[in-house]
Scaffold this motif. Structure first.
Motif, PDB file in Angstrom:
ATOM      1  N   GLN A 146      -9.002   9.362   0.546  1.00  0.00           N
ATOM      2  CA  GLN A 146      -7.952   9.535   1.543  1.00  0.00           C
ATOM      3  C   GLN A 146      -7.423   8.183   2.034  1.00  0.00           C
ATOM      4  O   GLN A 146      -6.212   7.999   2.210  1.00  0.00           O
ATOM      5  CB  GLN A 146      -8.477  10.349   2.735  1.00  0.00           C
ATOM      6  CG  GLN A 146      -8.898  11.759   2.394  1.00  0.00           C
ATOM      7  CD  GLN A 146      -7.734  12.601   1.924  1.00  0.00           C
ATOM      8  OE1 GLN A 146      -6.738  12.725   2.605  1.00  0.00           O
ATOM      9  NE2 GLN A 146      -7.855  13.162   0.729  1.00  0.00           N
TER      10      GLN A 146
ATOM     11  N   SER B 128      -5.033   6.332  -0.551  1.00  0.00           N
ATOM     12  CA  SER B 128      -3.654   6.841  -0.525  1.00  0.00           C
ATOM     13  C   SER B 128      -2.883   6.244   0.646  1.00  0.00           C
ATOM     14  O   SER B 128      -1.725   5.841   0.501  1.00  0.00           O
ATOM     15  CB  SER B 128      -3.656   8.371  -0.421  1.00  0.00           C
ATOM     16  OG  SER B 128      -4.166   8.940  -1.604  1.00  0.00           O
ATOM     17  N   LYS B 129      -3.523   6.178   1.796  1.00  0.00           N
ATOM     18  CA  LYS B 129      -2.883   5.619   3.000  1.00  0.00           C
ATOM     19  C   LYS B 129      -2.573   4.135   2.808  1.00  0.00           C
ATOM     20  O   LYS B 129      -1.486   3.665   3.191  1.00  0.00           O
ATOM     21  CB  LYS B 129      -3.800   5.836   4.206  1.00  0.00           C
ATOM     22  CG  LYS B 129      -3.227   5.394   5.509  1.00  0.00           C
ATOM     23  CD  LYS B 129      -2.251   6.412   6.043  1.00  0.00           C
ATOM     24  CE  LYS B 129      -1.866   6.056   7.468  1.00  0.00           C
ATOM     25  NZ  LYS B 129      -0.666   6.751   7.888  1.00  0.00           N
ATOM     26  N   TYR B 130      -3.484   3.379   2.225  1.00  0.00           N
ATOM     27  CA  TYR B 130      -3.249   1.946   2.002  1.00  0.00           C
ATOM     28  C   TYR B 130      -2.065   1.712   1.068  1.00  0.00           C
ATOM     29  O   TYR B 130      -1.190   0.905   1.363  1.00  0.00           O
ATOM     30  CB  TYR B 130      -4.489   1.262   1.415  1.00  0.00           C
ATOM     31  CG  TYR B 130      -5.691   1.251   2.320  1.00  0.00           C
ATOM     32  CD1 TYR B 130      -5.571   1.095   3.688  1.00  0.00           C
ATOM     33  CD2 TYR B 130      -6.965   1.386   1.791  1.00  0.00           C
ATOM     34  CE1 TYR B 130      -6.690   1.072   4.514  1.00  0.00           C
ATOM     35  CE2 TYR B 130      -8.088   1.363   2.606  1.00  0.00           C
ATOM     36  CZ  TYR B 130      -7.942   1.206   3.966  1.00  0.00           C
ATOM     37  OH  TYR B 130      -9.048   1.178   4.767  1.00  0.00           O
ATOM     38  N   PHE B 131      -2.045   2.412  -0.057  1.00  0.00           N
ATOM     39  CA  PHE B 131      -0.950   2.227  -1.010  1.00  0.00           C
ATOM     40  C   PHE B 131       0.394   2.569  -0.358  1.00  0.00           C
ATOM     41  O   PHE B 131       1.367   1.838  -0.519  1.00  0.00           O
ATOM     42  CB  PHE B 131      -1.160   3.070  -2.273  1.00  0.00           C
ATOM     43  CG  PHE B 131      -2.095   2.445  -3.282  1.00  0.00           C
ATOM     44  CD1 PHE B 131      -1.880   1.157  -3.758  1.00  0.00           C
ATOM     45  CD2 PHE B 131      -3.177   3.154  -3.770  1.00  0.00           C
ATOM     46  CE1 PHE B 131      -2.730   0.585  -4.700  1.00  0.00           C
ATOM     47  CE2 PHE B 131      -4.033   2.588  -4.716  1.00  0.00           C
ATOM     48  CZ  PHE B 131      -3.806   1.305  -5.178  1.00  0.00           C
ATOM     49  N   GLN B 132       0.430   3.658   0.372  1.00  0.00           N
ATOM     50  CA  GLN B 132       1.672   4.113   0.990  1.00  0.00           C
ATOM     51  C   GLN B 132       2.113   3.176   2.127  1.00  0.00           C
ATOM     52  O   GLN B 132       3.256   2.719   2.150  1.00  0.00           O
ATOM     53  CB  GLN B 132       1.481   5.520   1.537  1.00  0.00           C
ATOM     54  CG  GLN B 132       2.676   6.072   2.268  1.00  0.00           C
ATOM     55  CD  GLN B 132       2.382   7.419   2.893  1.00  0.00           C
ATOM     56  OE1 GLN B 132       1.242   7.803   3.089  1.00  0.00           O
ATOM     57  NE2 GLN B 132       3.426   8.145   3.210  1.00  0.00           N
ATOM     58  N   THR B 133       1.231   2.878   3.049  1.00  0.00           N
ATOM     59  CA  THR B 133       1.593   2.109   4.247  1.00  0.00           C
ATOM     60  C   THR B 133       1.982   0.675   3.926  1.00  0.00           C
ATOM     61  O   THR B 133       2.905   0.124   4.523  1.00  0.00           O
ATOM     62  CB  THR B 133       0.423   2.128   5.257  1.00  0.00           C
ATOM     63  OG1 THR B 133       0.100   3.498   5.553  1.00  0.00           O
ATOM     64  CG2 THR B 133       0.776   1.392   6.541  1.00  0.00           C
TER      65      THR B 133
ATOM     66  N   GLU C 210       2.702  -0.474   0.740  1.00  0.00           N
ATOM     67  CA  GLU C 210       3.471  -0.545  -0.503  1.00  0.00           C
ATOM     68  C   GLU C 210       2.776  -1.436  -1.540  1.00  0.00           C
ATOM     69  O   GLU C 210       3.385  -2.260  -2.211  1.00  0.00           O
ATOM     70  CB  GLU C 210       4.896  -1.053  -0.215  1.00  0.00           C
ATOM     71  CG  GLU C 210       5.646  -0.174   0.758  1.00  0.00           C
ATOM     72  CD  GLU C 210       6.979  -0.747   1.208  1.00  0.00           C
ATOM     73  OE1 GLU C 210       7.535  -1.637   0.528  1.00  0.00           O
ATOM     74  OE2 GLU C 210       7.472  -0.288   2.264  1.00  0.00           O
TER      75      GLU C 210
ATOM     76  N   LYS D  56       0.596  -2.740  -4.807  1.00  0.00           N
ATOM     77  CA  LYS D  56       0.534  -2.543  -6.254  1.00  0.00           C
ATOM     78  C   LYS D  56      -0.916  -2.400  -6.706  1.00  0.00           C
ATOM     79  O   LYS D  56      -1.193  -1.778  -7.722  1.00  0.00           O
ATOM     80  CB  LYS D  56       1.205  -3.716  -6.975  1.00  0.00           C
ATOM     81  CG  LYS D  56       2.714  -3.748  -6.772  1.00  0.00           C
ATOM     82  CD  LYS D  56       3.343  -4.868  -7.579  1.00  0.00           C
ATOM     83  CE  LYS D  56       4.840  -4.886  -7.502  1.00  0.00           C
ATOM     84  NZ  LYS D  56       5.438  -4.872  -6.209  1.00  0.00           N
TER      85      LYS D  56
ATOM     86  N   GLU E 197      -1.952   0.888  -8.178  1.00  0.00           N
ATOM     87  CA  GLU E 197      -1.242   2.014  -7.582  1.00  0.00           C
ATOM     88  C   GLU E 197      -0.824   2.990  -8.677  1.00  0.00           C
ATOM     89  O   GLU E 197      -0.892   4.200  -8.493  1.00  0.00           O
ATOM     90  CB  GLU E 197      -0.028   1.506  -6.792  1.00  0.00           C
ATOM     91  CG  GLU E 197       0.614   2.566  -5.901  1.00  0.00           C
ATOM     92  CD  GLU E 197       1.532   3.516  -6.635  1.00  0.00           C
ATOM     93  OE1 GLU E 197       1.695   4.665  -6.171  1.00  0.00           O
ATOM     94  OE2 GLU E 197       2.088   3.135  -7.681  1.00  0.00           O
TER      95      GLU E 197
ATOM     96  N   TRP F  38      -3.815   5.054  -9.621  1.00  0.00           N
ATOM     97  CA  TRP F  38      -4.128   5.976  -8.527  1.00  0.00           C
ATOM     98  C   TRP F  38      -3.147   7.141  -8.504  1.00  0.00           C
ATOM     99  O   TRP F  38      -3.543   8.295  -8.362  1.00  0.00           O
ATOM    100  CB  TRP F  38      -4.147   5.246  -7.193  1.00  0.00           C
ATOM    101  CG  TRP F  38      -4.491   6.153  -6.059  1.00  0.00           C
ATOM    102  CD1 TRP F  38      -3.646   6.608  -5.080  1.00  0.00           C
ATOM    103  CD2 TRP F  38      -5.764   6.746  -5.796  1.00  0.00           C
ATOM    104  NE1 TRP F  38      -4.322   7.441  -4.230  1.00  0.00           N
ATOM    105  CE2 TRP F  38      -5.625   7.548  -4.641  1.00  0.00           C
ATOM    106  CE3 TRP F  38      -7.001   6.691  -6.437  1.00  0.00           C
ATOM    107  CZ2 TRP F  38      -6.684   8.277  -4.105  1.00  0.00           C
ATOM    108  CZ3 TRP F  38      -8.056   7.411  -5.895  1.00  0.00           C
ATOM    109  CH2 TRP F  38      -7.896   8.191  -4.743  1.00  0.00           C
ATOM    110  N   SER F  39      -1.865   6.841  -8.644  1.00  0.00           N
ATOM    111  CA  SER F  39      -0.840   7.892  -8.648  1.00  0.00           C
ATOM    112  C   SER F  39      -1.046   8.871  -9.799  1.00  0.00           C
ATOM    113  O   SER F  39      -0.891  10.075  -9.644  1.00  0.00           O
ATOM    114  CB  SER F  39       0.566   7.288  -8.752  1.00  0.00           C
ATOM    115  OG  SER F  39       0.851   6.560  -7.597  1.00  0.00           O
TER     116      SER F  39
END
Length: 179
Positions: free
Chosen positions: A110, A113-118, A120, A122, A170, A173-174
């Motif tokens: 969880q 996901s937050k780190y990659f999104q917040t 941005e 790579k 990223e 992960w995606s």
């Protein structure tokens, strides 16, 4: 059992500081922390409060609390943040009775996901103490790739040690999250 993650708030800072300052020296050394390098509670609180007031893109640290039934049981954080590029991740389950129950795997997934999104990002890098098996197992489980093992002082509160460098892109992960 209700598991949730949330961003650190100012009133949570003391819990994170006390996790380290109240821990036994043997426990700290087992995860690569040098107890004599820990700042005082006041110094640490001032540092984190100052950072918490910065815009996201200028943060030096970013913490996520892990909760089980509305009770904080651990945290993950990133530092060495280069917005839009990479950050270094850390993971800590505070309570011994919550370890080895797959909570870490869930919470770190969880948090990632937050780190990659917040931010941005790579890629995420994690360099746990090579002699600490728990985080190394968890990183492999969630898809990090072990790229090397080497000697370094990984952070401002650590001693010189052998670390495993794990990297998660990223893109990877995606792809794994889509499956």
């Amino acid at each position: 059992m209700n598991r949730a993650i949330r961003e650190l708030e100012a009133n949570d800072i003391d819990q994170i500081i006390q996790y380290f300052l109240k821990a036994e020296s043997k426990f700290l050394k087992g995860m690569g922390v040098e107890p004599t390098k820990l700042p005082s509670a006041d110094e640490w609180k001032a540092l984190l409060n100052k950072d918490l007031n910065r815009p996201i893109s200028e943060r030096h640290f970013y913490y996520i609390l892990w909760e089980l039934d509305n009770h904080a049981i651990g945290h993950s954080n990133i530092n060495k943040i280069t917005f839009g590029q990479e950050a270094y991740m850390h993971l800590h389950l505070w309570e011994p009775q919550t370890r080895q129950r797959n909570h870490g795997t869930y919470f770190i997934g969880q948090s990632i996901s937050k780190y990659f999104q917040t931010f941005e990002l790579k890629r995420l890098v994690c360099e746990p103490y090579a002699m600490n098996p728990a985080p190394n197992r968890t990183l492999a489980k969630v898809g990090f790739e072990l790229v090397k093992t080497y000697e370094t002082t990984p952070g401002w509160i650590n001693f010189q040690q052998t670390v495993n460098r794990w990297i998660l892109s990223e893109e990877k992960w995606s792809q794994s999250a889509a499956m």
